[in-house]
Design a protein around this motif. Structure first.
Motif, PDB file in Angstrom:
ATOM      1  N   PHE A 133    -112.974   7.641 103.731  1.00 45.92           N
ATOM      2  CA  PHE A 133    -112.881   8.894 104.471  1.00 45.92           C
ATOM      3  C   PHE A 133    -114.044   9.819 104.114  1.00 45.92           C
ATOM      4  CE2 PHE A 133    -108.477   7.471 104.860  1.00 45.92           C
ATOM      5  CZ  PHE A 133    -108.292   7.650 106.209  1.00 45.92           C
ATOM      6  N   GLY A 134    -115.187   9.228 103.817  1.00 41.68           N
ATOM      7  CA  GLY A 134    -116.373  10.012 103.483  1.00 41.68           C
ATOM      8  C   GLY A 134    -117.046  10.536 104.737  1.00 41.68           C
ATOM      9  N   PRO A 135    -118.130  11.267 104.559  1.00 43.81           N
ATOM     10  CA  PRO A 135    -118.859  11.825 105.693  1.00 43.81           C
ATOM     11  C   PRO A 135    -119.346  10.728 106.642  1.00 43.81           C
ATOM     12  CG  PRO A 135    -119.728  12.652 103.601  1.00 43.81           C
ATOM     13  CD  PRO A 135    -118.753  11.581 103.286  1.00 43.81           C
ATOM     14  N   VAL A 136    -119.392  11.081 107.940  1.00 49.62           N
ATOM     15  CA  VAL A 136    -119.832  10.148 108.971  1.00 49.62           C
ATOM     16  C   VAL A 136    -120.914  10.836 109.804  1.00 49.62           C
ATOM     17  CG1 VAL A 136    -119.137   8.860 111.020  1.00 49.62           C
ATOM     18  CG2 VAL A 136    -117.572   9.024 109.081  1.00 49.62           C
ATOM     19  N   SER A 137    -121.989  10.105 110.063  1.00 49.43           N
ATOM     20  CA  SER A 137    -123.059  10.609 110.911  1.00 49.43           C
ATOM     21  C   SER A 137    -122.756  10.221 112.348  1.00 49.43           C
ATOM     22  CB  SER A 137    -124.391  10.000 110.468  1.00 49.43           C
ATOM     23  OG  SER A 137    -125.420  10.413 111.338  1.00 49.43           O
ATOM     24  N   TYR A 138    -122.650  11.234 113.222  1.00 49.54           N
ATOM     25  CA  TYR A 138    -122.346  10.989 114.631  1.00 49.54           C
ATOM     26  C   TYR A 138    -122.891  12.121 115.490  1.00 49.54           C
ATOM     27  CZ  TYR A 138    -119.741  10.819 118.988  1.00 49.54           C
ATOM     28  OH  TYR A 138    -119.419  10.807 120.314  1.00 49.54           O
ATOM     29  N   ASP A 139    -123.471  11.763 116.598  1.00 54.95           N
ATOM     30  CA  ASP A 139    -123.920  12.728 117.607  1.00 54.95           C
ATOM     31  C   ASP A 139    -124.873  13.769 117.020  1.00 54.95           C
ATOM     32  OD1 ASP A 139    -123.939  13.546 120.275  1.00 54.95           O
ATOM     33  OD2 ASP A 139    -122.329  15.003 119.966  1.00 54.95           O
ATOM     34  N   GLY A 140    -125.732  13.318 116.064  1.00 62.73           N
ATOM     35  CA  GLY A 140    -126.711  14.217 115.464  1.00 62.73           C
ATOM     36  C   GLY A 140    -126.157  15.155 114.404  1.00 62.73           C
ATOM     37  N   HIS A 141    -124.898  14.947 113.989  1.00 57.37           N
ATOM     38  CA  HIS A 141    -124.269  15.811 112.988  1.00 57.37           C
ATOM     39  C   HIS A 141    -123.569  14.958 111.931  1.00 57.37           C
ATOM     40  CE1 HIS A 141    -124.811  19.360 115.530  1.00 57.37           C
ATOM     41  NE2 HIS A 141    -124.456  18.588 116.538  1.00 57.37           N
ATOM     42  N   VAL A 142    -123.279  15.576 110.803  1.00 57.48           N
ATOM     43  CA  VAL A 142    -122.459  14.936 109.783  1.00 57.48           C
ATOM     44  C   VAL A 142    -121.050  15.480 109.913  1.00 57.48           C
ATOM     45  CG1 VAL A 142    -122.067  14.634 107.306  1.00 57.48           C
ATOM     46  CG2 VAL A 142    -124.397  14.548 108.220  1.00 57.48           C
ATOM     47  N   TRP A 143    -120.085  14.579 109.977  1.00 60.02           N
ATOM     48  CA  TRP A 143    -118.677  14.943 110.136  1.00 60.02           C
ATOM     49  C   TRP A 143    -117.962  14.675 108.823  1.00 60.02           C
ATOM     50  CZ3 TRP A 143    -116.673  16.439 115.016  1.00 60.02           C
ATOM     51  CH2 TRP A 143    -117.624  16.442 116.034  1.00 60.02           C
ATOM     52  N   GLU A 144    -117.197  15.655 108.355  1.00 55.90           N
ATOM     53  CA  GLU A 144    -116.471  15.558 107.080  1.00 55.90           C
ATOM     54  C   GLU A 144    -114.976  15.452 107.339  1.00 55.90           C
ATOM     55  OE1 GLU A 144    -117.771  15.905 103.874  1.00 55.90           O
ATOM     56  OE2 GLU A 144    -119.851  16.337 104.416  1.00 55.90           O
ATOM     57  N   TRP A 145    -114.285  14.624 106.556  1.00 56.59           N
ATOM     58  CA  TRP A 145    -112.834  14.495 106.667  1.00 56.59           C
ATOM     59  C   TRP A 145    -112.169  15.723 106.054  1.00 56.59           C
ATOM     60  CZ3 TRP A 145    -109.315  12.202 109.357  1.00 56.59           C
ATOM     61  CH2 TRP A 145    -107.997  12.225 108.925  1.00 56.59           C
ATOM     62  N   SER A 146    -111.196  16.301 106.753  1.00 55.68           N
ATOM     63  CA  SER A 146    -110.433  17.442 106.256  1.00 55.68           C
ATOM     64  C   SER A 146    -109.002  16.991 105.979  1.00 55.68           C
ATOM     65  CB  SER A 146    -110.425  18.571 107.288  1.00 55.68           C
ATOM     66  OG  SER A 146    -109.468  19.552 106.918  1.00 55.68           O
ATOM     67  N   ASP A 147    -108.614  16.988 104.704  1.00 57.18           N
ATOM     68  CA  ASP A 147    -107.238  16.638 104.354  1.00 57.18           C
ATOM     69  C   ASP A 147    -106.250  17.658 104.910  1.00 57.18           C
ATOM     70  OD1 ASP A 147    -107.729  14.266 102.952  1.00 57.18           O
ATOM     71  OD2 ASP A 147    -108.203  15.372 101.112  1.00 57.18           O
ATOM     72  N   ASP A 148    -106.664  18.922 104.985  1.00 56.25           N
ATOM     73  CA  ASP A 148    -105.776  19.968 105.494  1.00 56.25           C
ATOM     74  C   ASP A 148    -105.475  19.778 106.983  1.00 56.25           C
ATOM     75  OD1 ASP A 148    -105.786  21.164 102.995  1.00 56.25           O
ATOM     76  OD2 ASP A 148    -107.452  22.502 103.497  1.00 56.25           O
ATOM     77  N   GLU A 149    -106.477  19.374 107.748  1.00 54.42           N
ATOM     78  CA  GLU A 149    -106.330  19.259 109.193  1.00 54.42           C
ATOM     79  C   GLU A 149    -106.075  17.824 109.662  1.00 54.42           C
ATOM     80  OE1 GLU A 149    -106.301  22.043 110.904  1.00 54.42           O
ATOM     81  OE2 GLU A 149    -106.927  23.267 109.230  1.00 54.42           O
ATOM     82  N   ASP A 150    -106.290  16.836 108.792  1.00 52.02           N
ATOM     83  CA  ASP A 150    -106.180  15.416 109.145  1.00 52.02           C
ATOM     84  C   ASP A 150    -107.084  15.032 110.305  1.00 52.02           C
ATOM     85  OD1 ASP A 150    -104.440  14.646 107.137  1.00 52.02           O
ATOM     86  OD2 ASP A 150    -102.651  15.055 108.327  1.00 52.02           O
ATOM     87  N   VAL A 151    -108.319  15.552 110.289  1.00 50.45           N
ATOM     88  CA  VAL A 151    -109.321  15.249 111.299  1.00 50.45           C
ATOM     89  C   VAL A 151    -110.695  15.288 110.637  1.00 50.45           C
ATOM     90  CG1 VAL A 151    -108.059  16.174 113.292  1.00 50.45           C
ATOM     91  CG2 VAL A 151    -109.561  17.684 111.981  1.00 50.45           C
ATOM     92  N   TYR A 152    -111.681  14.708 111.335  1.00 50.21           N
ATOM     93  CA  TYR A 152    -113.072  14.885 110.936  1.00 50.21           C
ATOM     94  C   TYR A 152    -113.560  16.167 111.593  1.00 50.21           C
ATOM     95  CZ  TYR A 152    -113.575  10.269 108.887  1.00 50.21           C
ATOM     96  OH  TYR A 152    -113.452   9.175 108.075  1.00 50.21           O
ATOM     97  N   MET A 153    -114.276  16.986 110.801  1.00 53.92           N
ATOM     98  CA  MET A 153    -114.801  18.245 111.308  1.00 53.92           C
ATOM     99  C   MET A 153    -116.321  18.201 111.223  1.00 53.92           C
ATOM    100  SD  MET A 153    -112.047  20.828 109.597  1.00 53.92           S
ATOM    101  CE  MET A 153    -112.468  22.212 110.626  1.00 53.92           C
ATOM    102  N   ARG A 154    -116.951  18.695 112.287  1.00 52.71           N
ATOM    103  CA  ARG A 154    -118.410  18.688 112.310  1.00 52.71           C
ATOM    104  C   ARG A 154    -118.948  19.709 111.314  1.00 52.71           C
ATOM    105  NH1 ARG A 154    -121.194  19.890 117.834  1.00 52.71           N
ATOM    106  NH2 ARG A 154    -121.140  22.018 117.094  1.00 52.71           N
ATOM    107  N   GLY A 155    -119.888  19.245 110.501  1.00 53.61           N
ATOM    108  CA  GLY A 155    -120.475  20.120 109.481  1.00 53.61           C
ATOM    109  C   GLY A 155    -121.646  20.903 109.978  1.00 53.61           C
TER     110      GLY A 155
END
Length: 155
Positions: A133-155
């Motif tokens: 559940f580490g950071p993911v590079s997508y669509d020109g951005h790095v997305w981080e997993w949020s345990d609070d929201e249970d989603v990936y959030m764009r950084g």
């Protein structure tokens, strides 16, 4: 082989789908790998000489020549370029860039199942492939997993 692969695909979808809190199923991504995927590979190799060769890297797909009518290739390029990104499509479809009303409301988000699809298709790439559940590079951005929201959030 088609039936084996179809059954594995169906189990895979169930293992990765997002269910509401009231719903439960017994599959998880980990159980899919141990209870479906590994035995599937063994069954396929045991039941097909051709598949056993493919495992050793000696199998090549058949060569198919595709002839396109004049202008089709250019039309395809224009059509794809005109399509919205997945984020733009989600915002257009829902009128919002977020899946919840909390902190993520200000940022675009992607749920875990969709991010797995993006990684599997090659559209997204884990920054560290060993971090589930580490950071993911997508669509020109790095997305981080949020345990609070249970989603990936764009950084």
């Amino acid at each position: 082989m088609v039936e084996e692969l179809t059954a594995a695909m169906s189990a895979h979808k169930v293992a990765y789908e997002q269910l509401s809190e009231e719903q439960r199923h017994t599959w998880s991504p980990g159980s899919w790998h141990y209870q479906v995927y590994q035995p599937l590979l063994q069954r396929l190799a045991a039941n097909s000489d051709e598949f056993a060769d493919c495992i050793d890297g000696r199998c090549e797909p058949p060569k198919i020549e595709v002839r396109l009518s004049d202008g089709v290739r250019e039309w395809i390029v224009r059509d794809i370029a005109a399509r919205p990104t997945p984020i733009e499509a989600a915002i257009e479809a829902t009128g919002s860039s977020a899946n919840s009303s909390s902190r993520s409301a200000a940022l675009p988000t992607i749920d875990a199942a969709r991010m797995v699809d993006l990684i599997d298709s090659g559209d997204a790439e884990p920054v560290d492939p060993d971090d589930e559940f580490g950071p993911v590079s997508y669509d020109g951005h790095v997305w981080e997993w949020s345990d609070d929201e249970d989603v990936y959030m764009r950084g």
